[in-house]
Design an enzyme around this catalytic site. Structure first.
Site, PDB file in Angstrom:
ATOM      1  N   HIS A  57      -1.239  -4.882   0.883  1.00 47.56           N
ATOM      2  CA  HIS A  57      -0.903  -6.135   2.196  1.00 47.56           C
ATOM      3  C   HIS A  57      -0.313  -7.498   1.885  1.00 47.56           C
ATOM      4  O   HIS A  57      -0.143  -8.220   3.010  1.00 47.56           O
ATOM      5  CB  HIS A  57      -1.979  -6.328   2.997  1.00 47.56           C
ATOM      6  CG  HIS A  57      -2.466  -4.763   3.869  1.00 47.56           C
ATOM      7  ND1 HIS A  57      -2.366  -5.565   5.746  1.00 47.56           N
ATOM      8  CD2 HIS A  57      -3.048  -3.785   3.880  1.00 47.56           C
ATOM      9  CE1 HIS A  57      -2.574  -4.030   5.797  1.00 47.56           C
ATOM     10  NE2 HIS A  57      -3.808  -3.490   4.885  1.00 47.56           N
ATOM     11  N   ASP A  61      -1.848  -2.441   9.646  1.00 52.24           N
ATOM     12  CA  ASP A  61      -2.395  -0.941  10.012  1.00 52.24           C
ATOM     13  C   ASP A  61      -2.804  -1.162  11.639  1.00 52.24           C
ATOM     14  O   ASP A  61      -3.033  -2.344  11.787  1.00 52.24           O
ATOM     15  CB  ASP A  61      -4.489  -2.068   9.425  1.00 52.24           C
ATOM     16  CG  ASP A  61      -3.967  -1.828   8.109  1.00 52.24           C
ATOM     17  OD1 ASP A  61      -4.146  -0.986   6.960  1.00 52.24           O
ATOM     18  OD2 ASP A  61      -5.049  -2.764   6.984  1.00 52.24           O
ATOM     19  N   ARG A  94      -1.927  -9.992   4.319  1.00 54.01           N
ATOM     20  CA  ARG A  94      -3.208  -9.869   4.111  1.00 54.01           C
ATOM     21  C   ARG A  94      -3.445 -11.223   2.779  1.00 54.01           C
ATOM     22  O   ARG A  94      -2.765 -10.958   1.858  1.00 54.01           O
ATOM     23  CB  ARG A  94      -3.955  -9.628   3.543  1.00 54.01           C
ATOM     24  CG  ARG A  94      -5.862  -9.375   2.893  1.00 54.01           C
ATOM     25  CD  ARG A  94      -6.314  -7.760   3.124  1.00 54.01           C
ATOM     26  NE  ARG A  94      -5.903  -6.730   4.106  1.00 54.01           N
ATOM     27  CZ  ARG A  94      -6.178  -5.088   3.891  1.00 54.01           C
ATOM     28  NH1 ARG A  94      -6.158  -5.032   2.618  1.00 54.01           N
ATOM     29  NH2 ARG A  94      -6.654  -4.589   4.647  1.00 54.01           N
ATOM     30  N   HIS A 153      -1.869   3.196   7.561  1.00 59.77           N
ATOM     31  CA  HIS A 153      -1.554   2.385   6.851  1.00 59.77           C
ATOM     32  C   HIS A 153      -0.552   2.380   7.016  1.00 59.77           C
ATOM     33  O   HIS A 153      -0.431   3.831   6.013  1.00 59.77           O
ATOM     34  CB  HIS A 153      -3.082   2.292   5.690  1.00 59.77           C
ATOM     35  CG  HIS A 153      -1.862   1.206   4.298  1.00 59.77           C
ATOM     36  ND1 HIS A 153      -2.763   0.379   4.034  1.00 59.77           N
ATOM     37  CD2 HIS A 153      -1.364   2.021   3.939  1.00 59.77           C
ATOM     38  CE1 HIS A 153      -2.346  -0.053   3.380  1.00 59.77           C
ATOM     39  NE2 HIS A 153      -1.111   0.706   2.603  1.00 59.77           N
ATOM     40  N   GLU A 213      -5.409   6.686   4.741  1.00 60.34           N
ATOM     41  CA  GLU A 213      -5.604   6.098   5.892  1.00 60.34           C
ATOM     42  C   GLU A 213      -4.838   6.388   6.929  1.00 60.34           C
ATOM     43  O   GLU A 213      -3.803   5.583   6.589  1.00 60.34           O
ATOM     44  CB  GLU A 213      -5.869   4.705   4.852  1.00 60.34           C
ATOM     45  CG  GLU A 213      -6.927   4.169   4.281  1.00 60.34           C
ATOM     46  CD  GLU A 213      -7.480   3.148   3.811  1.00 60.34           C
ATOM     47  OE1 GLU A 213      -7.965   2.316   3.590  1.00 60.34           O
ATOM     48  OE2 GLU A 213      -6.392   1.859   4.064  1.00 60.34           O
TER      49      GLU A 213
END
Length: 243
Positions: free
Chosen positions: A156, A163, A112, A226, A223
């Site tokens: 990320h 994910d 990311r 993740h 999460e």
């Protein structure tokens, strides 16, 4: 080579970078993090997962409008999954393992860009944009998302976090398995070991976690989707756009 990122406030905690969308922690006293000056995926050591698994299932949410922001996120110019080399090969091994059992992975996000995290923060700090509340954070108000879900720094951006979910392909076309919540659902129900799940939902989450752990990935407990490849020693953050 790395340099300070002048436009954004990035922070480092004890060698680990946090934010899943997410994974927020207190950062007020931390030192500024430096952003790599890499301008291409190659310079950053990032690998396109499709070069290792050509038909891997990608559902890259931030490259389109189907996400908690409700719009394409800055830095996502294409629906691609980039990871650093070790993490990419480990993920390819997970895909091979689960395929042998009649399952497949579906990827929601990988590397990311740092500018995407800045986009998340702008969204989180805008109280007027409530378009996705009913679907993604029905029981919370935006300020609460900054306590555990959305942060100024994302692991990320190191390129070793992914994910994802599992699909069941044993009885025909692959279908996403029931994990009790969808991706990016900001609620305790998304905690990996939250109580109140059905037996099947618990088993599905366990199957996903075990498959990733066998190849060196570690789950973030808030999460279920993740996972971070723990063996990558890099601490650098990248802001290379995904193209």
């Amino acid at each position: 080579m790395i340099k300070p990122h002048s436009a954004l406030c990035w922070l480092l905690l004890s060698g680990w970078l946090f934010a899943c969308c997410g994974c927020a922690t207190s950062t007020d006293s931390a030192a500024p993090v430096e952003i790599s000056d890499a301008t291409t995926a190659t310079q950053a050591g990032l690998v396109d997962i499709e070069t290792l698994v050509a038909d891997i299932a990608l559902d890259m949410r931030y490259a389109g409008n189907d996400n908690f922001v409700g719009a394409r996120v800055d830095g996502y110019g294409a629906p691609r999954c980039y990871l650093r080399q070790q993490a990419a090969h480990a993920l390819a091994a997970v895909e091979q393992d689960v395929r042998e059992q009649g399952f497949r992975l579906k990827i929601f996000d990988c590397y990311r860009p740092a500018r995407a995290v800045a986009h998340f923060m702008r969204w989180a700090e805008d109280p007027n944009d409530q378009r996705t509340k009913a679907r993604h954070y029905p029981r919370l108000e935006k300020p609460a998302l900054l306590n555990g879900y959305i942060a100024r720094v994302s692991g990320h951006s190191r390129g070793s976090t992914v994910d994802l979910t599992l699909m069941d392909c044993r009885s025909g076309p692959c279908v996403a398995m029931d994990m009790a919540t969808e991706f990016d659902f900001f609620d305790v129900r998304a905690n990996t070991d939250t109580p109140g799940l059905s037996v099947q939902q618990r088993q599905n989450r366990q199957r996903l976690r075990q498959a990733l752990e066998q190849q060196g990935f570690v789950n973030y407990e808030k999460e279920w989707w993740h996972f971070t490849y723990a063996a990558d020693p890099s601490k650098a953050l990248f802001d290379v756009p995904i193209e």
